[in-house]
Structures are given as C-alpha cells and as structure tokens.
Design an enzyme around this catalytic site. Structure first.
Site: not given
Ligand code: NAD
Length: 333
Positions: A42-43, A89, A119, A121, A176, A292, A316
C-alpha cells in the site's frame, strides 16, 4: 515507467487506477479491518500516487486517497461524533535522506533549527478522549478525520484508560489504542480454533476489537493505550510536546516513555538504530518513529495540510518479517 517519461494521458490513466485501487484497499483496511494487501505494498503505491499527483496536479481529485484521512465513514452501526478539531494522519518517509529533506524544509520555514521530540509510532488506531471536570465522558475513533465513531462504552472497558483524571480538567486528549502482541497472538490462536479468519496484524485486531457494537466483546480483547496529543495545551499549562507527555502522565493518562528530545535531526540515527533493534522485544507493535517539532507555538506556526501536520513526520521501518515469531520471545515493557 519513470514519471518524467510518461505522456499526459498515460499519467492520467495511472493516477485514476491508483486512486481506485488505493480507495478499495482503504475500504477493506479502515472499514472492514481486513486488509487486502500488505502495508508496504500500500505504502509503495501511495508514494507513487503522491509523486504522480505532484507532477500532474491537474489529476488530483478531492476524493483522492492523498486528500483524505482514513476511509470513508463506515457503516459499522456506531453513532457518529464530530471532532472539535480534525484528527489528521501523518506524512511518512522511508529513509534518513528523506528525513533530512523534511528537516531542511522545516528549518527553512521556521528560520531556525527546531529541537524535535522523538516518539515511537505505535501500531494501533487513533482515539480522542474527552474529559469533563476530570471524568471521561466520550471516546471516538478518527473516522474520516472530521467525523469519527462513538466508542465511549468500548473504551470504558480498557483498564489503561482512566475514567477519572487526577485533576478535574476539561480537555480532549488523543492517542493510540493498541493490542499488545501477546494478546494478539492469543486472540488469533483462539480465532483459528473457532474457525474464524485471524486478524492480519495487531493494528487491525485493535481496530476490529474497539469498533464493536457490543462493548463486552471489546472488554475480552485486552486492549491498551498511549496518549500523545491535545489540541488544548493551555489547559495543561505546557508549551512543548515533551512537556505535554509529562503532564499526561501526571494526570494518570498512559504514555509511552520511550520518547526523547533531540537538538538536530542528525541525532535521530541512534534512536532509530536502537528501536529497529529493540522493536521485536517490545510488548506492543511499532511501525516507525514519529518526529515532532517540540515547541507547540512552532507547531501552530507550521500548521497542517488537509491531511497531515507540517510539524511532524513519521519515519517508517522497513517491512517486518512475518509476525509468527512473536510467541517465542521474552516480553519487556
Ligand atoms: P499512519 O498510521 O501511517 O500514521 C498516522 C497515525 O499514526 C496517526 O493517526 C496515529 O493514529 C498514529 N500514531 C501512532 N503513534 C503516534 C505518535 N507517537 N504520535 C502521533 N501519531 C501516532 O497513517 P494512517 O493514515 O492512519 O494510515 C496509513 C497507513 O495505513 C499506511 O501507511 C498503510 O501502511 C496503512 N494502510 C494499509 C492499507 C492496506 O491495505 N494494507 C490500507 C490503508 C492504509
């Protein structure tokens, strides 16, 4: 095909295809908690779409996955909640070079080198928690960023999240919800024994377990949480991200203690190396490091796009080996 060699019509076609495919993957991931492809797949497709849309901005549509947080609003049956401020996001990068480029842009915008709070993730799903006079009154998922789902009753079953703060504050905090690896492994063993499809990863398991109409199901799933954000730092009397984390802990909110302030981006290398190595031994899944801008007034100055803050970036980790090893290791917190 390299983007600079694409004809306009070929680019248009590829953009449309990627938008459609990523939207379909997003529906499966965000709404059904059952991904069709692995995250790194996806990424990679997402990064290609970002690059194409930036070279051919005329093909960016309002409903492109690059312009929207999460999925469309789900038909889960949970009540909807409008967020007082959008839940965004994060932009992501996959190399130290891309981190350096982000740092350069940030430094240029601010006019000086900002310290950063690093931090982990956490691989879970975002939740907003509203406390009134210190009492937990509402919890909601990120949803489409503007409107989320009401998961108050579900969240009240999570022991790590206090029903009552140690001070009678009225504040919305965000963090989270995650499923510890041990619970994830046990849940999947049980699901397979019951003839059910196992969850693909702890994040999908956490989302599927939280977004339940019956809060008793959530209660049995052993979820946990870390809080890392508030849009109302003045309520806490803090001026930095690291200060906010310390105040959350004082209030009895769960925080991840693996955070660290660095003075310049080059100092991130050790942190990344440490947690790339330690990643497997942590009790919960992490998929990267979030950087951040530490001063909250600088965060405000940098602002947000429609989808991501400009004051933070996610680095990532490379894709992990299959999660099958998680049962054999020593757990540390
Ligand atoms: P993300 O999960 O990559 O990043 C944003 C999220 O990180 C925030 O909303 C928060 O929930 C989280 N987060 C965790 N620790 C944090 C911290 N210390 N500070 C701030 N935020 C923190 O982005 P997203 O928009 O939620 O999702 C996109 C990701 O989801 C993509 O990178 C992909 O890997 C995955 N995705 C996968 C599929 C699939 O089909 N496999 C489909 C859609 C999305």
């Amino acid at each position: 095909t390299p983007i600079e060699q694409l004809s306009t019509s070929a680019a248009q076609q590829e953009v449309a295809q990627l938008q459609a495919d990523l939207t379909e993957y997003g529906v499966a991931y965000y709404e059904q908690d059952a991904p069709l492809v692995e995250d790194h797949v996806y990424d990679a497709l997402y990064a290609r779409l970002v690059a194409l849309e930036s070279a051919f901005p005329q093909f960016v549509t309002q409903d492109s996955p690059t312009q929207n947080v999460g999925g469309a609003l789900t038909k889960s049956g949970l009540a909807k909640v409008e967020h007082p401020a959008p839940m965004l996001s994060l932009g992501d990068v996959f190399s130290l070079e891309e981190l350096a480029a982000w740092d350069e842009r940030t430094t240029k915008s601010l006019g000086f080198q900002s310290p950063y709070n690093l931090e982990l993730k956490i691989d879970g799903l975002a939740v907003a928690l509203t406390y009134v006079d210190g009492r937990l009154v509402q919890a909601s998922t990120r949803g489409n960023g503007t409107i989320g789902e009401d998961v108050t009753r579900n969240v009240k079953t999570i022991k790590a999240i206090p029903q009552q703060l140690t001070e009678p504050l009225t504040i919305e905090v965000r963090g989270e919800i995650y499923m510890p690896k041990k619970s994830f492994a046990a849940l999947n063993v049980q699901r397979e024994a019951d003839g059910l499809e196992p969850f693909a990863n702890p994040r999908n398991a956490a989302a599927g377990s939280l977004r339940q109409l019956d809060a008793q199901v959530t209660k049995q799933r052993e979820l946990s949480a870390f809080v890392y954000y508030t849009a109302e730092p003045e309520v806490l009397g803090v001026t930095t991200q690291s200060g906010a984390l310390a105040r959350f802990a004082e209030l009895g909110l769960p925080t991840d203690t693996h955070n660290q302030v660095i003075e310049k981006m080059a100092d991130i290398a050790d942190f990344i190396a440490t947690y790339t190595a330690k990643r497997d031994t942590l009790a919960y899944g992490i998929d990267g490091v979030v950087v951040k801008v530490n001063a909250l007034d600088n965060q405000v100055e940098l602002g947000n796009t429609v989808k991501i803050p400009r004051w933070a970036i996610a680095y990532k980790f490379p894709p992990e080996e299959a999660l099958t090893v998680v049962r054999d290791i020593e757990w540390t917190v």
